[in-house]
Design a protein around this motif. Structure first.
Motif, PDB file in Angstrom:
ATOM      1  N   LYS A 272      10.266   4.327   7.937  1.00 46.83           N
ATOM      2  CA  LYS A 272      11.447   3.502   8.103  1.00 46.83           C
ATOM      3  C   LYS A 272      12.768   4.241   7.945  1.00 46.83           C
ATOM      4  CE  LYS A 272      11.273  -0.171   9.005  1.00 46.83           C
ATOM      5  NZ  LYS A 272      11.227  -0.698  10.372  1.00 46.83           N
TER       6      LYS A 272
ATOM      7  N   HIS B  51      13.041  -0.973   0.423  1.00 46.45           N
ATOM      8  CA  HIS B  51      12.156  -0.998   1.588  1.00 46.45           C
ATOM      9  C   HIS B  51      11.029  -1.981   1.377  1.00 46.45           C
ATOM     10  CE1 HIS B  51       9.421   1.817  -0.617  1.00 46.45           C
ATOM     11  NE2 HIS B  51      10.571   2.205  -1.133  1.00 46.45           N
ATOM     12  N   SER B  52      10.543  -2.508   2.489  1.00 51.55           N
ATOM     13  CA  SER B  52       9.423  -3.442   2.452  1.00 51.55           C
ATOM     14  C   SER B  52       8.197  -2.747   1.891  1.00 51.55           C
ATOM     15  CB  SER B  52       9.131  -3.940   3.869  1.00 51.55           C
ATOM     16  OG  SER B  52       7.906  -4.623   3.906  1.00 51.55           O
ATOM     17  N   ASN B  53       7.432  -3.465   1.106  1.00 49.59           N
ATOM     18  CA  ASN B  53       6.224  -2.847   0.560  1.00 49.59           C
ATOM     19  C   ASN B  53       5.073  -2.824   1.558  1.00 49.59           C
ATOM     20  OD1 ASN B  53       5.254  -5.463   0.485  1.00 49.59           O
ATOM     21  ND2 ASN B  53       5.425  -5.664  -1.723  1.00 49.59           N
ATOM     22  N   SER B  54       5.282  -3.348   2.764  1.00 50.68           N
ATOM     23  CA  SER B  54       4.218  -3.344   3.765  1.00 50.68           C
ATOM     24  C   SER B  54       4.278  -2.137   4.703  1.00 50.68           C
ATOM     25  CB  SER B  54       4.268  -4.626   4.590  1.00 50.68           C
ATOM     26  OG  SER B  54       5.471  -4.682   5.332  1.00 50.68           O
ATOM     27  N   ILE B  55       5.337  -1.316   4.575  1.00 48.32           N
ATOM     28  CA  ILE B  55       5.516  -0.168   5.465  1.00 48.32           C
ATOM     29  C   ILE B  55       5.893   1.052   4.629  1.00 48.32           C
ATOM     30  CG2 ILE B  55       6.850   0.770   7.395  1.00 48.32           C
ATOM     31  CD1 ILE B  55       7.385  -2.157   8.214  1.00 48.32           C
TER      32      ILE B  55
ATOM     33  N   ASP C  44       8.011  -9.433  -4.829  1.00 47.44           N
ATOM     34  CA  ASP C  44       6.668  -9.396  -4.263  1.00 47.44           C
ATOM     35  C   ASP C  44       6.603  -8.753  -2.881  1.00 47.44           C
ATOM     36  OD1 ASP C  44       8.063 -11.530  -3.201  1.00 47.44           O
ATOM     37  OD2 ASP C  44       6.358 -12.888  -3.169  1.00 47.44           O
ATOM     38  N   THR C  45       7.750  -8.564  -2.204  1.00 50.44           N
ATOM     39  CA  THR C  45       7.736  -7.954  -0.873  1.00 50.44           C
ATOM     40  C   THR C  45       8.645  -6.743  -0.728  1.00 50.44           C
ATOM     41  OG1 THR C  45       9.454  -9.490  -0.120  1.00 50.44           O
ATOM     42  CG2 THR C  45       7.147 -10.128   0.276  1.00 50.44           C
ATOM     43  N   TRP C  46       9.361  -6.350  -1.798  1.00 48.43           N
ATOM     44  CA  TRP C  46      10.325  -5.256  -1.702  1.00 48.43           C
ATOM     45  C   TRP C  46      10.135  -4.232  -2.810  1.00 48.43           C
ATOM     46  CZ3 TRP C  46      13.368  -4.366   2.376  1.00 48.43           C
ATOM     47  CH2 TRP C  46      13.539  -5.427   3.269  1.00 48.43           C
ATOM     48  N   ASN C  47      10.445  -2.984  -2.464  1.00 54.08           N
ATOM     49  CA  ASN C  47      10.405  -1.860  -3.401  1.00 54.08           C
ATOM     50  C   ASN C  47      11.738  -1.134  -3.371  1.00 54.08           C
ATOM     51  OD1 ASN C  47       7.635  -2.274  -3.887  1.00 54.08           O
ATOM     52  ND2 ASN C  47       7.084  -0.985  -2.156  1.00 54.08           N
TER      53      ASN C  47
ATOM     54  N   HIS D 141      15.562  -9.997  -4.617  1.00 56.32           N
ATOM     55  CA  HIS D 141      14.778  -8.842  -4.154  1.00 56.32           C
ATOM     56  C   HIS D 141      15.367  -7.476  -4.502  1.00 56.32           C
ATOM     57  CE1 HIS D 141      12.271 -11.519  -1.815  1.00 56.32           C
ATOM     58  NE2 HIS D 141      13.313 -11.970  -1.136  1.00 56.32           N
TER      59      HIS D 141
END
Length: 127
Positions: free
Chosen positions: A75, A66-70, A102-105, A31
């Motif tokens: 944060k 950081h999570s790509n969902s927030i 797929d879940t991290w930026n 990640h």
């Protein structure tokens, strides 16, 4: 021009770290672009801070995963201080987000405006 370079392999260059923060290396290749030294909460969801003392600090850049969902500004926040007691929040700019999995930026953040004169402390808060 005062600055500091801290890869955060340990907390030796910091002035203070909340006890619920630690340096983690898990999932680095999956990640986090192989970055084995990242600050993360250790089981806490409370706001946590890491602080540096750099007399005359006039700029900073920070790599943030950081999570790509927030949204990133939900944060993390950054503050400066002259004396380590009274803090001024900063407006931040971020470079274009780079997707690392797929879940991290990843983003590089920096102050939107020049740091206040006589800045001696920088505090990054995970909120």
């Amino acid at each position: 021009m005062a600055s500091i370079y801290d890869k955060l392999t340990d907390f030796s260059k910091t002035d203070g770290v909340n006890p619920n923060l630690g340096i983690v290396s898990n999932n680095a290749e999956i990640h986090f672009e192989g970055d084995n030294d990242r600050v993360n909460r250790l089981g806490s969801t409370d706001p946590e801070a890491i602080t540096w003392y750099v007399p005359g600090l006039n700029r900073f850049y920070a790599k943030v995963y950081h999570s790509n969902s927030i949204a990133l500004d939900e944060k993390i926040s950054v503050e400066t201080s002259i004396d380590g007691s009274s803090w001024t929040p900063l407006s931040l700019r971020g470079d274009p987000v780079t997707v690392t999995s797929d879940t991290w930026n990843r983003s590089w953040i920096s102050p939107l405006n020049p740091l206040p004169a006589n800045t001696n402390y920088l505090r990054i808060l995970l909120i």
